[in-house]
Design a protein around this motif. Structure first.
Motif, PDB file in Angstrom:
ATOM      1  N   VAL A 183      -8.979   8.993   9.513  1.00 53.76           N
ATOM      2  CA  VAL A 183      -8.624   7.699   9.760  1.00 53.76           C
ATOM      3  C   VAL A 183     -10.202   7.184  10.279  1.00 53.76           C
ATOM      4  O   VAL A 183     -10.654   6.340  10.011  1.00 53.76           O
ATOM      5  CB  VAL A 183      -7.656   7.354  11.001  1.00 53.76           C
ATOM      6  N   GLU A 184     -10.760   8.189  11.224  1.00 51.06           N
ATOM      7  CA  GLU A 184     -12.070   8.016  11.505  1.00 51.06           C
ATOM      8  C   GLU A 184     -13.149   7.947  10.519  1.00 51.06           C
ATOM      9  O   GLU A 184     -14.082   7.134  10.382  1.00 51.06           O
ATOM     10  CB  GLU A 184     -12.406   8.997  12.749  1.00 51.06           C
ATOM     11  N   ALA A 185     -13.052   8.999   9.337  1.00 50.95           N
ATOM     12  CA  ALA A 185     -13.973   9.062   8.420  1.00 50.95           C
ATOM     13  C   ALA A 185     -13.727   7.891   7.530  1.00 50.95           C
ATOM     14  O   ALA A 185     -14.690   7.565   6.930  1.00 50.95           O
ATOM     15  CB  ALA A 185     -13.701  10.303   7.710  1.00 50.95           C
ATOM     16  N   PHE A 186     -12.523   7.301   7.369  1.00 50.96           N
ATOM     17  CA  PHE A 186     -12.469   6.137   6.426  1.00 50.96           C
ATOM     18  C   PHE A 186     -12.678   4.651   7.161  1.00 50.96           C
ATOM     19  O   PHE A 186     -12.055   3.918   6.673  1.00 50.96           O
ATOM     20  CB  PHE A 186     -11.002   6.388   5.697  1.00 50.96           C
ATOM     21  N   GLN A 187     -13.088   4.795   8.414  1.00 51.52           N
ATOM     22  CA  GLN A 187     -13.230   3.467   8.956  1.00 51.52           C
ATOM     23  C   GLN A 187     -13.877   2.500   8.044  1.00 51.52           C
ATOM     24  O   GLN A 187     -13.569   1.478   8.171  1.00 51.52           O
ATOM     25  CB  GLN A 187     -13.961   3.800  10.311  1.00 51.52           C
ATOM     26  N   ALA A 188     -15.127   2.992   7.556  1.00 50.92           N
ATOM     27  CA  ALA A 188     -15.779   1.993   6.738  1.00 50.92           C
ATOM     28  C   ALA A 188     -15.008   1.375   5.456  1.00 50.92           C
ATOM     29  O   ALA A 188     -15.269   0.453   5.232  1.00 50.92           O
ATOM     30  CB  ALA A 188     -17.254   2.606   6.232  1.00 50.92           C
ATOM     31  N   THR A 189     -14.303   2.171   4.804  1.00 51.06           N
ATOM     32  CA  THR A 189     -13.325   1.491   3.716  1.00 51.06           C
ATOM     33  C   THR A 189     -12.247   0.846   4.296  1.00 51.06           C
ATOM     34  O   THR A 189     -12.183  -0.443   3.847  1.00 51.06           O
ATOM     35  CB  THR A 189     -12.974   2.822   2.891  1.00 51.06           C
ATOM     36  N   LEU A 190     -11.656   1.384   5.617  1.00 49.09           N
ATOM     37  CA  LEU A 190     -10.645   0.472   5.878  1.00 49.09           C
ATOM     38  C   LEU A 190     -11.191  -0.600   6.673  1.00 49.09           C
ATOM     39  O   LEU A 190     -10.119  -1.547   7.071  1.00 49.09           O
ATOM     40  CB  LEU A 190      -9.741   1.415   6.920  1.00 49.09           C
ATOM     41  N   GLN A 191     -12.258  -0.869   6.947  1.00 50.34           N
ATOM     42  CA  GLN A 191     -12.992  -2.015   7.361  1.00 50.34           C
ATOM     43  C   GLN A 191     -12.516  -3.421   6.588  1.00 50.34           C
ATOM     44  O   GLN A 191     -12.634  -4.359   7.096  1.00 50.34           O
ATOM     45  CB  GLN A 191     -14.338  -1.827   7.791  1.00 50.34           C
ATOM     46  N   GLU A 192     -12.318  -3.227   5.256  1.00 52.77           N
ATOM     47  CA  GLU A 192     -11.946  -4.167   4.531  1.00 52.77           C
ATOM     48  C   GLU A 192     -10.749  -4.829   5.128  1.00 52.77           C
ATOM     49  O   GLU A 192     -10.542  -6.318   5.157  1.00 52.77           O
ATOM     50  CB  GLU A 192     -11.531  -3.984   2.983  1.00 52.77           C
ATOM     51  N   ALA A 193      -9.843  -4.063   5.525  1.00 49.58           N
ATOM     52  CA  ALA A 193      -8.506  -4.634   6.337  1.00 49.58           C
ATOM     53  C   ALA A 193      -8.710  -5.260   7.401  1.00 49.58           C
ATOM     54  O   ALA A 193      -8.493  -6.270   7.823  1.00 49.58           O
ATOM     55  CB  ALA A 193      -7.536  -3.373   6.388  1.00 49.58           C
ATOM     56  N   THR A 194      -9.764  -4.445   8.509  1.00 51.27           N
ATOM     57  CA  THR A 194     -10.077  -5.187   9.460  1.00 51.27           C
ATOM     58  C   THR A 194     -10.659  -6.381   9.578  1.00 51.27           C
ATOM     59  O   THR A 194     -10.572  -7.292  10.404  1.00 51.27           O
ATOM     60  CB  THR A 194     -10.933  -4.253  10.664  1.00 51.27           C
ATOM     61  N   GLU A 195     -11.374  -6.676   8.622  1.00 49.03           N
ATOM     62  CA  GLU A 195     -12.081  -8.066   8.409  1.00 49.03           C
ATOM     63  C   GLU A 195     -11.423  -9.181   7.339  1.00 49.03           C
ATOM     64  O   GLU A 195     -11.966 -10.023   6.973  1.00 49.03           O
ATOM     65  CB  GLU A 195     -13.616  -8.087   7.833  1.00 49.03           C
ATOM     66  N   VAL A 198       2.377   2.400   8.907  1.00 48.96           N
ATOM     67  CA  VAL A 198       1.428   1.478   8.536  1.00 48.96           C
ATOM     68  C   VAL A 198       0.854   0.619   9.781  1.00 48.96           C
ATOM     69  O   VAL A 198      -0.348   0.571   9.899  1.00 48.96           O
ATOM     70  CB  VAL A 198       1.741   0.621   7.429  1.00 48.96           C
ATOM     71  N   GLN A 199       1.733   0.123  10.465  1.00 53.51           N
ATOM     72  CA  GLN A 199       1.369  -0.706  11.772  1.00 53.51           C
ATOM     73  C   GLN A 199       0.686   0.186  12.787  1.00 53.51           C
ATOM     74  O   GLN A 199      -0.294  -0.232  13.349  1.00 53.51           O
ATOM     75  CB  GLN A 199       2.815  -0.987  12.353  1.00 53.51           C
ATOM     76  N   LYS A 200       0.873   1.521  12.824  1.00 55.61           N
ATOM     77  CA  LYS A 200       0.404   2.281  13.815  1.00 55.61           C
ATOM     78  C   LYS A 200      -1.151   2.662  13.390  1.00 55.61           C
ATOM     79  O   LYS A 200      -2.116   2.678  14.077  1.00 55.61           O
ATOM     80  CB  LYS A 200       1.077   3.575  13.909  1.00 55.61           C
ATOM     81  N   VAL A 201      -1.492   2.833  11.916  1.00 50.34           N
ATOM     82  CA  VAL A 201      -2.522   3.005  11.453  1.00 50.34           C
ATOM     83  C   VAL A 201      -3.469   1.894  11.683  1.00 50.34           C
ATOM     84  O   VAL A 201      -4.767   1.823  11.970  1.00 50.34           O
ATOM     85  CB  VAL A 201      -2.619   3.592  10.022  1.00 50.34           C
ATOM     86  N   LEU A 202      -2.666   0.632  11.231  1.00 47.20           N
ATOM     87  CA  LEU A 202      -3.656  -0.624  11.543  1.00 47.20           C
ATOM     88  C   LEU A 202      -3.912  -0.794  12.861  1.00 47.20           C
ATOM     89  O   LEU A 202      -5.193  -1.472  13.101  1.00 47.20           O
ATOM     90  CB  LEU A 202      -2.639  -1.893  11.029  1.00 47.20           C
ATOM     91  N   ALA A 203      -3.283  -0.329  13.881  1.00 42.58           N
ATOM     92  CA  ALA A 203      -3.669  -0.436  15.116  1.00 42.58           C
ATOM     93  C   ALA A 203      -4.839   0.386  15.493  1.00 42.58           C
ATOM     94  O   ALA A 203      -5.797  -0.008  16.389  1.00 42.58           O
ATOM     95  CB  ALA A 203      -2.364  -0.256  16.065  1.00 42.58           C
ATOM     96  N   ILE A 217      -7.070   1.197  13.649  1.00 41.69           N
ATOM     97  CA  ILE A 217      -8.461   0.796  13.079  1.00 41.69           C
ATOM     98  C   ILE A 217      -8.904  -0.762  13.377  1.00 41.69           C
ATOM     99  O   ILE A 217      -9.756  -1.259  12.969  1.00 41.69           O
ATOM    100  CB  ILE A 217      -8.295   0.682  11.523  1.00 41.69           C
ATOM    101  N   GLY A 218      -7.832  -1.208  14.331  1.00 42.93           N
ATOM    102  CA  GLY A 218      -8.064  -2.658  14.833  1.00 42.93           C
ATOM    103  C   GLY A 218      -7.775  -3.549  13.970  1.00 42.93           C
ATOM    104  O   GLY A 218      -8.327  -4.819  14.104  1.00 42.93           O
ATOM    105  N   ALA A 219      -6.940  -3.584  13.119  1.00 46.95           N
ATOM    106  CA  ALA A 219      -6.308  -4.608  12.258  1.00 46.95           C
ATOM    107  C   ALA A 219      -4.923  -5.160  12.462  1.00 46.95           C
ATOM    108  O   ALA A 219      -4.388  -5.954  11.504  1.00 46.95           O
ATOM    109  CB  ALA A 219      -6.460  -4.023  10.611  1.00 46.95           C
ATOM    110  N   ASP A 220      -4.548  -4.625  13.583  1.00 48.00           N
ATOM    111  CA  ASP A 220      -3.007  -4.989  13.931  1.00 48.00           C
ATOM    112  C   ASP A 220      -2.780  -6.415  14.094  1.00 48.00           C
ATOM    113  O   ASP A 220      -1.892  -7.021  14.211  1.00 48.00           O
ATOM    114  CB  ASP A 220      -2.429  -4.093  15.031  1.00 48.00           C
ATOM    115  N   LYS A 221      -4.014  -7.365  14.441  1.00 45.31           N
ATOM    116  CA  LYS A 221      -3.912  -8.658  14.696  1.00 45.31           C
ATOM    117  C   LYS A 221      -4.068  -9.666  13.419  1.00 45.31           C
ATOM    118  O   LYS A 221      -4.140 -10.876  13.505  1.00 45.31           O
ATOM    119  CB  LYS A 221      -4.869  -9.255  15.767  1.00 45.31           C
TER     120      LYS A 221
END
Length: 395
Positions: free
Chosen positions: A267-279, A301-306, A308-312
């Motif tokens: 999850v930490e390593a893919f933070q940049a890729t998953l940033q698409e979801a956070t933004e 899914v909700q847990k991982v979104l939380a 990476i900061g995308a749960d909102k």
């Protein structure tokens, strides 16, 4: 993983331990799918119950002997646990069993290493794998614990080979992190460009094998890789989707699928890729409606979104695989609401494979975009140009 996993599928014994936690996969179905996705061939399954993991062997000495006998009976050349093992537990299990023992975490990391195609994806997968293996140098390289330092030799005086190896892998981790920072900086201008164009950003998220890539292809007429397997897509792909009723194009991104017990390092390593979801302005949360465990998958899914900061970020639930639902589970309404974490979230039913419900999804998306964005000048892009891609592969 076994060397043979890259050629002929390695016969593998699957082991799961029920500690009384909810949603234990008694049939080891998901682990079996993961194993097949990683090039392994499950030949037998073994489950057992314990109140707590054995500190030394995870399953206890008696069960270790049973694992060895079952592996010999079925010709397994590797043992795969559904739970994460400590380095000491892996090492201690391999002694009585006499076979390589690996866990779910390493399997997921290996699949990511095999499937990543973009420069960023390969960097991120390599980082997570190196971080995992750095804690297991003792297990894999116990024969190197002799002194190797001295005059004219690599390393300082008295430095053991394992200390040297650990220092080298830590240096490698540092270099990968530095390269990922550069990649992330390169991605920011692309995002700023989309913001200047007043683009509405949508990211597809969901449990692995829920049908995200199939839906992505159906919406934008793309050719992103899609298959009935876990982790078919690992690299983010972004395309333009024209919504006729909204009179504009939106940015649609297909991201990596989530899974139970996704390694935290990954999850930490893919933070940049998953940033698409956070933004993103909206998350299309794709759910395999035909899977009886879909509530648990949604919770993961909700847990991982939380994490990476995308749960909102606002969500639209897409209950996919409508064509696979039995008649008694068919929805009364194709568009309704579903309570997610105590909040009523809009939901649509569709089949990305059959094309059923895609028009309803486009209409729903158009309504959301029109409500979120102020009226704009007509989109002069050719509505038929649905396959223009933002360059996400930074090779």
């Amino acid at each position: 993983m076994s060397e043979s996993s890259s050629h002929t599928p390695a016969p593998t014994l699957l082991v799961g331990v029920d500690f009384g936690l909810p949603h234990f996969d008694a049939d080891l179905q998901e682990l079996g799918l993961l194993a097949e996705s990683g090039g392994l061939k499950p030949v037998a399954r073994l489950t057992c119950k314990r109140k707590a993991p054995d500190p030394a062997l995870f399953v206890g000495s008696g069960k270790a002997d049973e694992i060895k006998a079952l592996a010999l009976m079925h010709g397994a050349v590797e043992v795969l646990f559904d739970q994460a093992l400590s380095p000491a537990q892996q090492r201690n299990l391999e002694r009585p069993i006499g076979l390589p023992v690996n866990d779910r975490t390493l399997l997921i990391l290996e699949i990511f290493a095999q499937r990543a195609r973009s420069h960023e994806g390969r960097l991120q997968g390599d980082l997570a794998r190196q971080q995992y293996l750095s804690a297991r140098l003792v297990r894999r390289w116990s024969h190197l614990e002799r002194q190797s330092g001295g005059i004219g030799l690599r390393g300082g005086p008295g430095e053991t080979q394992i200390e040297l190896d650990r220092r080298m892998i830590n240096d490698s981790i540092k270099r990968i992190k530095e390269r990922l920072v550069k990649v992330k900086k390169q991605r920011n201008p692309q995002r700023r460009q989309r913001e200047r164009r007043d683009t509405f950003n949508i990211s597809l998220v969901g449990y692995t094998n829920a049908g995200k890539s199939t839906l992505f292809n159906a919406l934008v007429k793309a050719r992103a890789y899609a298959a009935d397997q876990l982790f078919a897509t690992l690299d983010t792909t972004t395309r333009q989707l024209y919504l006729g009723e909204a009179g504009r194009s939106v940015s649609l991104s297909d991201t990596v699928g989530f899974i139970r017990d996704l390694p935290h390092g990954l999850v930490e390593a893919f933070q940049a890729t998953l940033q698409e979801a956070t933004e993103a302005d909206l998350l299309l949360h794709v759910v395999d409606a035909a899977n009886h465990d879909f509530p648990e998958q949604m919770a993961e899914v909700q847990k991982v979104l939380a994490e990476i900061g995308a749960d909102k970020v606002p969500q639209l639930l897409v209950f996919n695989k409508l064509d696979a639902l039995p008649p008694e589970r068919a929805p009364l309404l194709m568009h309704d609401q579903y309570e997610l974490d105590g909040v009523a979230v809009p939901r649509v039913f569709l089949s990305a494979q059959a094309g059923t419900g895609l028009d309803l999804l486009r209409t729903t998306l158009s309504d959301i975009v029109k409500a979120a964005l102020p009226p704009s000048a007509p989109d002069f892009e050719d509505p038929r140009d649905l396959t223009r891609e933002y360059p996400m592969d930074l090779t």
